[in-house]
Scaffold this motif. Structure first.
Motif, PDB file in Angstrom:
ATOM      1  N   GLY A 588       0.782  -1.226   0.000  1.00 46.85           N
ATOM      2  CA  GLY A 588       0.000   0.000   0.000  1.00 46.85           C
ATOM      3  C   GLY A 588       0.812   1.273   0.000  1.00 46.85           C
ATOM      4  N   SER A 589       2.137   1.188  -0.122  1.00 44.43           N
ATOM      5  CA  SER A 589       2.968   2.400  -0.104  1.00 44.43           C
ATOM      6  C   SER A 589       3.956   2.380  -1.262  1.00 44.43           C
ATOM      7  CB  SER A 589       3.732   2.516   1.219  1.00 44.43           C
ATOM      8  OG  SER A 589       4.666   1.456   1.351  1.00 44.43           O
ATOM      9  N   HIS A 590       4.410   3.561  -1.634  1.00 44.38           N
ATOM     10  CA  HIS A 590       5.453   3.696  -2.648  1.00 44.38           C
ATOM     11  C   HIS A 590       6.223   4.983  -2.391  1.00 44.38           C
ATOM     12  CE1 HIS A 590       2.300   5.755  -5.523  1.00 44.38           C
ATOM     13  NE2 HIS A 590       2.418   6.354  -4.377  1.00 44.38           N
ATOM     14  N   ASN A 591       7.283   5.198  -3.172  1.00 40.44           N
ATOM     15  CA  ASN A 591       8.154   6.345  -2.957  1.00 40.44           C
ATOM     16  C   ASN A 591       7.662   7.616  -3.636  1.00 40.44           C
ATOM     17  OD1 ASN A 591      10.004   4.819  -1.425  1.00 40.44           O
ATOM     18  ND2 ASN A 591      11.035   4.096  -3.285  1.00 40.44           N
ATOM     19  N   SER A 592       6.708   7.474  -4.528  1.00 38.36           N
ATOM     20  CA  SER A 592       6.179   8.651  -5.227  1.00 38.36           C
ATOM     21  C   SER A 592       5.386   9.524  -4.259  1.00 38.36           C
ATOM     22  CB  SER A 592       5.273   8.197  -6.374  1.00 38.36           C
ATOM     23  OG  SER A 592       4.591   9.294  -6.949  1.00 38.36           O
ATOM     24  N   THR A 593       5.330  10.829  -4.542  1.00 41.24           N
ATOM     25  CA  THR A 593       4.549  11.749  -3.705  1.00 41.24           C
ATOM     26  C   THR A 593       3.146  11.945  -4.283  1.00 41.24           C
ATOM     27  OG1 THR A 593       5.507  13.617  -4.904  1.00 41.24           O
ATOM     28  CG2 THR A 593       6.563  12.970  -2.828  1.00 41.24           C
ATOM     29  N   THR A 594       2.596  10.888  -4.823  1.00 49.71           N
ATOM     30  CA  THR A 594       1.221  10.899  -5.326  1.00 49.71           C
ATOM     31  C   THR A 594       0.484   9.686  -4.775  1.00 49.71           C
ATOM     32  OG1 THR A 594       1.843   9.640  -7.306  1.00 49.71           O
ATOM     33  CG2 THR A 594       1.860  12.048  -7.485  1.00 49.71           C
ATOM     34  N   SER A 595      -0.821   9.743  -4.830  1.00 50.03           N
ATOM     35  CA  SER A 595      -1.647   8.601  -4.435  1.00 50.03           C
ATOM     36  C   SER A 595      -2.357   8.072  -5.672  1.00 50.03           C
ATOM     37  CB  SER A 595      -2.678   9.016  -3.376  1.00 50.03           C
ATOM     38  OG  SER A 595      -2.046   9.463  -2.195  1.00 50.03           O
TER      39      SER A 595
END
Length: 638
Positions: A588-595
């Protein structure tokens, strides 16, 4: 020298002179278009600082309006009649869509009697009426109640930039499916007769959902953000208002299904499992306008993955025809992506990919960028006025450009005109080919064309392999359709957004409650205004168990729509699903600053599928992090 010879020479000379004159006019129009693009920013700035453009250049507003009305019709009395009512109400000898398009051009003007109209001539003749309908949108009347004249002036400024030549540039390709076009034509005929409405579904992300739409250059406080729904302001609502205003009746009903943080793969899931809101039941939409371009282009994925996601949506829509030739939605892809920091070539490659797919699959393709790219690129990207057609760009404290993907009301106005003009073009195009007959596999022994979409387009596809792969796909589709004919696609399905029945936390809780054996640390979120609704884990080790009794169809595939996000709350987020001795995991998480919302499809396999009439129990547990959001589920046979 014979008179005949001299006459032919004169004719040739006249022809060359006419050709030269046409070239001069074409170059003049091109120069005017370039001048318009380069001067747009300064004109708007002057209007903002010194009042409306008409006042700045000493043009009387009433006189200007009167001139526009006179240009739209050589008969001034008749033009006033158009201004008091919708365009199509004054038609004569109008018994069908094609008759209407022809007769409305001729009504009230004998000089036009023998002229067969075209989209541009109609658009230009009735530009005043189009502007009046555009400025009567209820959302705008409320927002600009104290600045009505300024808003109307703004609309005229925008309309003057979106010239007919720009409108033409926005239409890349027409839909090629003759059966689908004829089907839509018949539906429109019924809508004109008041028997039904043309049902349109619009897919897209937050841009299409109207986020930021109420921002405007007139300085009127929007009172927006998450406190007010912006669906009524977004371009789909404006298209519906303009089309119905033109006809004087509700011929079209547009459902804006856009969800923030979604890309084409979510749209594919919606179509595949028919996750339609109540307004589109029971048979789904007649037309789908897909507008995922901005989110697709900016997705944290490789170019090949983005290409495949777009292709999955296209194939899912066209697959509807495989089982019922008369039930395929007509697909129009609206490319709304125009500018972003970074390599221009990279963004042009994205547009090229869309064009390539439209050629291969034969769907309609519109490009907002094609109409206005030079206007945007010819002005300072950081100027406030350039945000009229794209999101505003600013520099942060470190001097880096911080772009905003959500332009304001001016973007949505211009988008609505582009789409309505393309609808007009498509109507003329369809009227011109109604006598054609589709070429199917039963028409001729020498030209066998399968009725299903072509094989997927990828670097490995060889020209010599296409015929056999196409036939193999046709066989597989016949088998799939045969299986679907015996029952429902899904035994359990829900998706949360602002136009579905699951648009509030209470609605999600009420739906899930009968199926929940237990739930700890999970709760529903959402209201009528906010996007990204769903069932949310709020603590580490949060868990819940679902049981769906007496399945109405076999269940082999489990599809979960889940939000992938960033920040300390989402760090390390991981969900485990387990059923029938099988386990699946979703990060449920990633390094991008978007959802972004991503569909995850898991295959239980033929040996582990749950049969119709049996129960299915699924355990969900957080095994990493403390926050996770599920925005939809589909437990289906295929």
């Amino acid at each position: 020298m014979s008179k005949k010879y001299v006459g032919s020479q004169v004719t040739t000379l006249l022809g060359l002179l006419i050709l030269a004159l046409l070239c001069f006019v074409a170059n003049l129009n091109s120069s005017i278009a370039i001048t318009t693009a380069t001067k747009w920013s300064s004109l708007i700035e002057e209007r903002n600082s010194n009042g409306p453009i008409n006042e700045k250049y000493n043009v009387n507003t009433e006189q200007s309006t009167r001139i526009e009305t006179t240009r739209s019709s050589d008969n001034n009395d008749e033009s006033s009649k158009y201004s008091e009512a919708n365009i199509m109400s004054q038609r004569d000898n109008c018994e069908s869509l094609c008759d209407c398009l022809q007769s409305v051009m001729h009504t009230g003007n004998a000089k036009l009697k023998n002229i067969y109209p075209d989209p541009l001539s109609l658009w230009k003749r009735f530009s005043s009426e189009i502007l009046k309908i555009s400025s009567s949108h209820e959302e705008d009347i409320t927002l600009f109640q104290n600045k009505t004249d300024e808003f109307k002036s703004l609309i005229k400024d925008l309309f003057s930039v979106l010239t007919p030549s720009r409108l033409l540039k926005s239409s890349e390709t027409f839909p090629q499916d003759l059966v689908a076009l004829k089907s839509i034509h018949s539906i429109v005929e019924e809508a004109i007769a008041g028997k039904r409405q043309l049902k349109v579904a619009v897919f897209g992300g937050s841009l299409t959902a109207g986020h930021g739409c109420l921002e405007n250059p007139l300085g009127v406080p929007s009172q927006q953000s998450f406190l007010k729904s912006q669906l009524p302001c977004a371009w789909p609502a404006r298209v519906e208002h303009l089309v119905n205003g033109i006809w004087g009746k509700e011929v079209v009903n547009i459902t804006n299904m856009a969800m923030a943080a979604t890309t084409s793969d979510v749209g594919a899931t919606v179509v595949e499992y028919q996750l339609w809101p109540p307004a589109l039941l029971p048979n789904g939409p007649d037309v789908i306008i897909a507008s995922f371009a901005t989110n697709d282009a900016l997705a944290e994925a490789t170019q090949s993955e983005i290409y495949e996601n777009m292709q999955s949506l296209i194939r899912a829509i066209q697959a509807e025809k495989n089982c019922d030739e008369n039930n395929m939605p007509l697909l129009i892809y609206m490319d709304d992506f125009i500018a972003w920091p970074g390599s221009v070539q990279k963004w042009l490659d994205f547009h090229h990919d869309l064009h390539e797919l439209s050629d291969w699959y034969g769907f309609g393709y519109l490009s907002y960028a094609n109409a206005l790219r030079d206007v945007v690129h010819s002005n300072d990207m950081l100027k406030k006025t350039n945000s009229y057609f794209k999101g505003e760009w600013k520099k942060n404290r470190r001097g880096q450009i911080s772009p905003n993907p959500h332009p304001g009301i001016t973007f949505h106005l211009t988008m609505s005109w582009i789409i309505v003009f393309s609808m007009l073009q498509l109507a003329f195009h369809t009227c011109s080919i109604l006598d054609e007959q589709p070429t199917t596999n039963s028409d001729t022994n020498t030209m066998i064309i399968p009725s299903i979409p072509r094989p997927p387009l990828n670097p490995e596809l060889l020209t010599e392999e296409i015929p056999q792969k196409w036939k193999d796909l046709e066989s597989k589709e016949k088998e799939r359709c045969s299986n679907l004919a015996y029952g429902k696609r899904c035994a359990f399905v829900w998706v949360a957004n602002r136009v579905s029945e699951f648009r509030t936390a209470a609605a999600i809780e009420d739906f899930l409650k009968p199926y929940l054996n237990s739930s700890s640390g999970w709760k529903a979120e959402g209201n009528s205004y906010r996007s990204k609704h769903g069932y949310v884990a709020k603590e580490s080790s949060a868990k819940f168990t679902l049981t769906i009794p007496s399945l109405e169809t076999d269940v082999r595939y489990l599809t979960i729509l889940a939000l992938k996000s960033y920040g300390t709350d989402w760090e390390g987020a991981r969900l485990r699903m387990s059923t029938n001795e099988k386990e699946f995991y979703i990060d449920g998480s990633h390094n991008s600053t978007t959802s972004v919302i991503i569909p995850h499809k898991f295959d239980l396999s033929a040996t582990n599928s749950i049969k119709k009439g049996q129960n299915i129990t699924i355990d969900f547990e957080m095994v990493g992090g403390k926050t996770f959001k599920i925005t939809g589920m589909a437990f289906c046979s295929q």
